[in-house]
Motif scaffolding. Structure first.
Motif, PDB file in Angstrom:
ATOM      1  N   SER A  37      14.225  14.560  48.634  1.00  0.00           N
ATOM      2  CA  SER A  37      14.361  14.262  47.207  1.00  0.00           C
ATOM      3  C   SER A  37      13.250  14.968  46.445  1.00  0.00           C
ATOM      4  O   SER A  37      12.308  15.487  47.040  1.00  0.00           O
ATOM      5  N   SER A  38      13.361  14.965  45.121  1.00  0.00           N
ATOM      6  CA  SER A  38      12.270  15.481  44.306  1.00  0.00           C
ATOM      7  C   SER A  38      11.076  14.550  44.477  1.00  0.00           C
ATOM      8  O   SER A  38      11.239  13.351  44.692  1.00  0.00           O
ATOM      9  N   GLU A  39       9.879  15.112  44.377  1.00  0.00           N
ATOM     10  CA  GLU A  39       8.694  14.295  44.608  1.00  0.00           C
ATOM     11  C   GLU A  39       7.574  14.755  43.684  1.00  0.00           C
ATOM     12  O   GLU A  39       7.393  15.938  43.447  1.00  0.00           O
ATOM     13  N   VAL A  40       6.830  13.788  43.169  1.00  0.00           N
ATOM     14  CA  VAL A  40       5.679  14.068  42.328  1.00  0.00           C
ATOM     15  C   VAL A  40       4.426  13.893  43.176  1.00  0.00           C
ATOM     16  O   VAL A  40       4.262  12.865  43.850  1.00  0.00           O
ATOM     17  N   VAL A  41       3.562  14.889  43.148  1.00  0.00           N
ATOM     18  CA  VAL A  41       2.276  14.801  43.833  1.00  0.00           C
ATOM     19  C   VAL A  41       1.183  14.990  42.786  1.00  0.00           C
ATOM     20  O   VAL A  41       1.418  15.559  41.720  1.00  0.00           O
ATOM     21  N   LEU A  42       0.009  14.497  43.107  1.00  0.00           N
ATOM     22  CA  LEU A  42      -1.145  14.685  42.243  1.00  0.00           C
ATOM     23  C   LEU A  42      -2.118  15.605  42.948  1.00  0.00           C
ATOM     24  O   LEU A  42      -2.315  15.505  44.170  1.00  0.00           O
ATOM     25  N   ILE A  43      -2.733  16.496  42.183  1.00  0.00           N
ATOM     26  CA  ILE A  43      -3.736  17.388  42.753  1.00  0.00           C
ATOM     27  C   ILE A  43      -4.944  17.427  41.821  1.00  0.00           C
ATOM     28  O   ILE A  43      -4.792  17.409  40.596  1.00  0.00           O
ATOM     29  N   ASN A  44      -6.103  17.419  42.431  1.00  0.00           N
ATOM     30  CA  ASN A  44      -7.341  17.555  41.684  1.00  0.00           C
ATOM     31  C   ASN A  44      -8.124  18.695  42.306  1.00  0.00           C
ATOM     32  O   ASN A  44      -8.584  18.588  43.436  1.00  0.00           O
ATOM     33  N   VAL A  45      -8.239  19.792  41.561  1.00  0.00           N
ATOM     34  CA  VAL A  45      -8.969  20.965  42.055  1.00  0.00           C
ATOM     35  C   VAL A  45     -10.368  21.033  41.453  1.00  0.00           C
ATOM     36  O   VAL A  45     -11.028  22.057  41.543  1.00  0.00           O
ATOM     37  N   GLY A  46     -10.781  19.929  40.829  1.00  0.00           N
ATOM     38  CA  GLY A  46     -12.100  19.868  40.223  1.00  0.00           C
ATOM     39  C   GLY A  46     -12.051  19.723  38.720  1.00  0.00           C
ATOM     40  O   GLY A  46     -13.076  19.563  38.075  1.00  0.00           O
ATOM     41  N   LEU A  47     -10.875  19.737  38.142  1.00  0.00           N
ATOM     42  CA  LEU A  47     -10.720  19.635  36.687  1.00  0.00           C
ATOM     43  C   LEU A  47      -9.953  18.381  36.291  1.00  0.00           C
ATOM     44  O   LEU A  47      -9.378  18.317  35.210  1.00  0.00           O
ATOM     45  N   GLY A  48      -9.879  17.398  37.154  1.00  0.00           N
ATOM     46  CA  GLY A  48      -9.103  16.193  36.911  1.00  0.00           C
ATOM     47  C   GLY A  48      -7.745  16.280  37.584  1.00  0.00           C
ATOM     48  O   GLY A  48      -7.286  17.356  37.973  1.00  0.00           O
ATOM     49  N   GLU A  49      -7.104  15.123  37.713  1.00  0.00           N
ATOM     50  CA  GLU A  49      -5.809  15.080  38.400  1.00  0.00           C
ATOM     51  C   GLU A  49      -4.713  15.686  37.542  1.00  0.00           C
ATOM     52  O   GLU A  49      -4.652  15.454  36.337  1.00  0.00           O
ATOM     53  N   GLN A  50      -3.864  16.458  38.190  1.00  0.00           N
ATOM     54  CA  GLN A  50      -2.697  17.046  37.545  1.00  0.00           C
ATOM     55  C   GLN A  50      -1.463  16.602  38.310  1.00  0.00           C
ATOM     56  O   GLN A  50      -1.467  16.565  39.535  1.00  0.00           O
TER      57      GLN A  50
END
Length: 173
Positions: free
Chosen positions: A101-114
């Motif tokens: 299914s479609s899925e939402v993930v969060l990533i933080n590369v140092g500038l806050g979560e996206q």
């Protein structure tokens, strides 16, 4: 008297055969567990190291090589979802594919979560520059932390659902 002995001997053989047969059927009738999620951690670590070595030796574009490797793995593996973080500290790529299914993930590369949405059955990539020393990837509410080293980085979070249990392979913390 001999006939009584024969009767008991035949009865004993029949009882032993019945007990052995029931035991065999009982042992055989247990539900077979499905083949577990193949331990992809070692496989991905070995194969990705070979891709990186090849790219360095042949002076190839490492981003393209790792993107192609990630896409080929995600599309051809038996995993339900595959997420990869690769590149150098100043140019990282998040690549992913989700079969279920479609899925939402969060990533933080140092500038806050996206928040990043991966559409079902589509291999997608997202590029990030000016990253910090660590990357945090949150998939299904579980946080995975990856240190960003100088040079080439390659991290993964691959998962599969088997009998309502989620099996995850990663080379991060």
């Amino acid at each position: 008297m001999e006939k009584h002995a024969q009767f008991y001997l035949v009865a004993t053989v029949i009882i032993v055969a019945i007990v052995a047969g029931v035991t065999f059927v009982a042992n055989y009738s247990f539900e077979k567990t499905p083949s577990k999620f193949y331990p992809v951690e070692e496989e991905l670590q070995i194969e990705s190291a070979r891709v990186v070595d090849y790219g360095i030796y042949q002076k190839k574009n490492m981003q393209d090589l790792l993107k192609n490797f990630s896409r080929d793995y995600a599309l051809n593996s038996d995993s339900d979802s595959s997420y990869f973080i690769f590149g150098k500290e100043d140019n990282l790529t998040l690549a992913g594919h989700n079969k279920v299914s479609s899925e939402v993930v969060l990533i933080n590369v140092g500038l806050g979560e996206q928040q990043i949405t991966f559409n079902q059955n589509q291999f997608q990539t997202f590029n990030f520059s000016n990253t910090g020393q660590n990357v945090k990837l949150i998939v299904n509410g579980i946080s995975y932390d990856f240190p960003i080293n100088k040079g080439n980085n390659f991290y993964f979070v691959v998962s599969k659902n088997i009998d309502n249990e989620r099996y995850v392979a990663t080379n991060g913390d």
